[in-house]
Scaffold this active site. Structure first.
Site, PDB file in Angstrom:
ATOM      1  N   ARG A 133       0.870  -1.192   0.000  1.00 41.47           N
ATOM      2  CA  ARG A 133       0.000   0.000   0.000  1.00 41.47           C
ATOM      3  C   ARG A 133       0.897   1.230   0.000  1.00 41.47           C
ATOM      4  O   ARG A 133       1.838   1.301   0.800  1.00 41.47           O
ATOM      5  CB  ARG A 133      -0.907  -0.046   1.250  1.00 41.47           C
ATOM      6  CG  ARG A 133      -2.217   0.679   1.054  1.00 41.47           C
ATOM      7  CD  ARG A 133      -3.137   0.439   2.218  1.00 41.47           C
ATOM      8  NE  ARG A 133      -3.206   1.610   3.083  1.00 41.47           N
ATOM      9  CZ  ARG A 133      -3.999   1.718   4.145  1.00 41.47           C
ATOM     10  NH1 ARG A 133      -4.770   0.700   4.480  1.00 41.47           N
ATOM     11  NH2 ARG A 133      -4.003   2.802   4.862  1.00 41.47           N
ATOM     12  N   ARG A 144       1.160   9.418   9.683  1.00 40.53           N
ATOM     13  CA  ARG A 144      -0.227   9.007   9.953  1.00 40.53           C
ATOM     14  C   ARG A 144      -0.461   8.881  11.456  1.00 40.53           C
ATOM     15  O   ARG A 144      -1.527   9.236  11.960  1.00 40.53           O
ATOM     16  CB  ARG A 144      -0.534   7.678   9.236  1.00 40.53           C
ATOM     17  CG  ARG A 144      -0.799   7.853   7.742  1.00 40.53           C
ATOM     18  CD  ARG A 144      -0.644   6.566   6.949  1.00 40.53           C
ATOM     19  NE  ARG A 144      -1.516   5.493   7.369  1.00 40.53           N
ATOM     20  CZ  ARG A 144      -1.312   4.195   7.083  1.00 40.53           C
ATOM     21  NH1 ARG A 144      -0.242   3.831   6.374  1.00 40.53           N
ATOM     22  NH2 ARG A 144      -2.148   3.294   7.497  1.00 40.53           N
TER      23      ARG A 144
HETATM   24  P1  AP5 Z   1      -6.050  -3.256   9.431  1.00 41.07           P
HETATM   25  O1  AP5 Z   1      -7.272  -4.032   9.751  1.00 41.07           O
HETATM   26  O2  AP5 Z   1      -5.773  -2.925   8.019  1.00 41.07           O
HETATM   27  O3  AP5 Z   1      -6.028  -1.934  10.325  1.00 41.07           O
HETATM   28  P2  AP5 Z   1      -6.708  -0.542  10.076  1.00 41.07           P
HETATM   29  O4  AP5 Z   1      -7.029   0.007  11.404  1.00 41.07           O
HETATM   30  O5  AP5 Z   1      -7.803  -0.670   9.076  1.00 41.07           O
HETATM   31  O6  AP5 Z   1      -5.454   0.226   9.465  1.00 41.07           O
HETATM   32  P3  AP5 Z   1      -5.298   1.202   8.242  1.00 41.07           P
HETATM   33  O7  AP5 Z   1      -3.864   1.256   7.919  1.00 41.07           O
HETATM   34  O8  AP5 Z   1      -6.270   0.875   7.154  1.00 41.07           O
HETATM   35  O9  AP5 Z   1      -5.767   2.513   8.953  1.00 41.07           O
HETATM   36  P4  AP5 Z   1      -5.716   3.972   8.562  1.00 41.07           P
HETATM   37  O10 AP5 Z   1      -6.723   4.544   9.474  1.00 41.07           O
HETATM   38  O11 AP5 Z   1      -4.378   4.561   8.610  1.00 41.07           O
HETATM   39  O12 AP5 Z   1      -6.088   3.980   6.983  1.00 41.07           O
HETATM   40  P5  AP5 Z   1      -7.365   4.393   6.146  1.00 41.07           P
HETATM   41  O13 AP5 Z   1      -7.436   3.485   4.992  1.00 41.07           O
HETATM   42  O14 AP5 Z   1      -8.547   4.595   6.992  1.00 41.07           O
HETATM   43  O15 AP5 Z   1      -4.804  -4.028  10.054  1.00 41.07           O
HETATM   44  C1  AP5 Z   1      -3.485  -3.624   9.762  1.00 41.07           C
HETATM   45  C2  AP5 Z   1      -2.611  -4.859   9.486  1.00 41.07           C
HETATM   46  O16 AP5 Z   1      -2.497  -5.642  10.670  1.00 41.07           O
HETATM   47  C3  AP5 Z   1      -3.186  -5.798   8.411  1.00 41.07           C
HETATM   48  O17 AP5 Z   1      -2.144  -6.340   7.659  1.00 41.07           O
HETATM   49  C4  AP5 Z   1      -3.914  -6.886   9.245  1.00 41.07           C
HETATM   50  O18 AP5 Z   1      -3.945  -8.116   8.576  1.00 41.07           O
HETATM   51  C5  AP5 Z   1      -3.021  -6.953  10.491  1.00 41.07           C
HETATM   52  N1  AP5 Z   1      -3.785  -7.278  11.715  1.00 41.07           N
HETATM   53  C6  AP5 Z   1      -5.012  -6.800  12.084  1.00 41.07           C
HETATM   54  N2  AP5 Z   1      -5.376  -7.295  13.283  1.00 41.07           N
HETATM   55  C7  AP5 Z   1      -4.352  -8.100  13.709  1.00 41.07           C
HETATM   56  C8  AP5 Z   1      -4.135  -8.878  14.894  1.00 41.07           C
HETATM   57  N3  AP5 Z   1      -5.050  -8.941  15.887  1.00 41.07           N
HETATM   58  N4  AP5 Z   1      -2.973  -9.545  14.978  1.00 41.07           N
HETATM   59  C9  AP5 Z   1      -2.033  -9.487  13.982  1.00 41.07           C
HETATM   60  N5  AP5 Z   1      -2.184  -8.758  12.833  1.00 41.07           N
HETATM   61  C10 AP5 Z   1      -3.337  -8.077  12.699  1.00 41.07           C
HETATM   62  O19 AP5 Z   1      -6.929   5.828   5.607  1.00 41.07           O
HETATM   63  C11 AP5 Z   1      -5.867   5.997   4.697  1.00 41.07           C
HETATM   64  C12 AP5 Z   1      -5.716   7.459   4.322  1.00 41.07           C
HETATM   65  O20 AP5 Z   1      -6.906   7.916   3.652  1.00 41.07           O
HETATM   66  C13 AP5 Z   1      -5.550   8.441   5.481  1.00 41.07           C
HETATM   67  O21 AP5 Z   1      -4.212   8.532   5.914  1.00 41.07           O
HETATM   68  C14 AP5 Z   1      -6.065   9.731   4.862  1.00 41.07           C
HETATM   69  O22 AP5 Z   1      -5.096  10.311   4.012  1.00 41.07           O
HETATM   70  C15 AP5 Z   1      -7.222   9.254   4.009  1.00 41.07           C
HETATM   71  N6  AP5 Z   1      -8.502   9.242   4.737  1.00 41.07           N
HETATM   72  C16 AP5 Z   1      -9.275   8.153   5.035  1.00 41.07           C
HETATM   73  N7  AP5 Z   1     -10.375   8.513   5.704  1.00 41.07           N
HETATM   74  C17 AP5 Z   1     -10.304   9.861   5.856  1.00 41.07           C
HETATM   75  C18 AP5 Z   1     -11.136  10.826   6.476  1.00 41.07           C
HETATM   76  N8  AP5 Z   1     -12.264  10.481   7.127  1.00 41.07           N
HETATM   77  N9  AP5 Z   1     -10.734  12.131   6.430  1.00 41.07           N
HETATM   78  C19 AP5 Z   1      -9.617  12.500   5.801  1.00 41.07           C
HETATM   79  N10 AP5 Z   1      -8.777  11.648   5.189  1.00 41.07           N
HETATM   80  C20 AP5 Z   1      -9.117  10.340   5.215  1.00 41.07           C
HETATM   81 MG    MG Z   2      -8.143   0.140   7.178  1.00 43.34          MG
END
Ligand code: AP5
Ligand code: MG
Length: 191
Positions: A133, A144
């Site tokens: 990613r 982040r």
């Molecule tokens: P995962 O389930 O992917 O965790 P997550 O909390 O979804 O993490 P993200 O990286 O998606 O969060 P984020 O909030 O930074 O990104 P988002 O896409 O929202 O788990 C992570 C990893 O760990 C995976 O490989 C999983 O398999 C593993 N894992 C999970 N649980 C586990 C366990 N118990 N044990 C071991 N391994 C485990 O946002 C991305 C970007 O989009 C932002 O930075 C921003 O630029 C933009 N954006 C999104 N929403 C907004 C908004 N509302 N406003 C403004 N900008 C926004």
């Molecule tokens: Mg996510």
């Protein structure tokens, strides 16, 4: 049930949302996924969002409000939804409340997944190696985390003030975390 999942990058919001979708049959609305699809499709929104996401910053509230309003206005949210990645600051939280109050569908459960920063950095590094990613580079992940602490963490108190916040520990196996979440949802639905 109308659920908001909160937690730091890598806390497991997307992973747990996918399990909840299977369990509850509710639509999963991930603003990160919506933005990544727009980037992939090369739409005007995607072009605007890509640089911001790759820097680890937040896409503007104006864009996000439009996106979330459009998504939550569709008929499939009538039975509830799982929101992941939104709201990310207090402006978004208040706008979401306004929108959902208009729709007479207020948030019923805000679920914060608590994790240790070092642990999630290791998780994301693993995902970077597996999936590539574009915002999973070390520098962007650090950014982040900073943005999360400064802008998103206050949203937890916002929902606590509304009386809908629960917290679960995001450590342990995916299944262990899922069982904790199910326990919390069970209690909420009985309350
Ligand atoms: P995962 O389930 O992917 O965790 P997550 O909390 O979804 O993490 P993200 O990286 O998606 O969060 P984020 O909030 O930074 O990104 P988002 O896409 O929202 O788990 C992570 C990893 O760990 C995976 O490989 C999983 O398999 C593993 N894992 C999970 N649980 C586990 C366990 N118990 N044990 C071991 N391994 C485990 O946002 C991305 C970007 O989009 C932002 O930075 C921003 O630029 C933009 N954006 C999104 N929403 C907004 C908004 N509302 N406003 C403004 N900008 C926004
Ligand atoms: Mg996510």
């Amino acid at each position: 049930m109308r659920i908001v999942l909160l937690g730091a990058p890598g806390s497991g919001k997307g992973t747990q949302a996918a399990l909840l979708v299977k369990e509850l049959g509710l639509p999963h609305i991930s603003t990160g996924e919506l933005l990544r699809s727009a980037v992939k499709a090369g739409s005007a929104l995607g072009l605007q969002a890509k640089g911001v996401m790759d820097r680890g910053e937040l896409v503007s509230d104006e864009i996000m409000l439009g996106l979330i309003e459009e998504r939550l206005s569709r008929p499939d949210i009538g039975g509830g939804f799982i929101l992941d990645g939104y709201p990310r600051n207090l402006v978004q939280a208040e706008a979401l409340d306004d929108l959902l109050n208009r729709l007479e569908q207020p948030v019923e459960e805000a679920l914060q997944i608590d994790v240790d920063v070092e642990m999630v950095i290791a998780r994301i590094a693993k995902r970077a190696a597996e999936e590539g990613r574009s915002d999973d580079t070390e520098e962007t992940v650090r950014k982040r985390m900073e943005v999360y602490a400064a802008q998103t963490a206050p949203v937890v108190d916002y929902y606590a003030g509304k009386g809908v916040l629960s917290r679960v520990l995001g450590e342990g196996s995916i299944e262990e975390v899922f069982q904790r979440i199910k326990g919390v949802l069970q209690m909420r639905s009985e309350a």
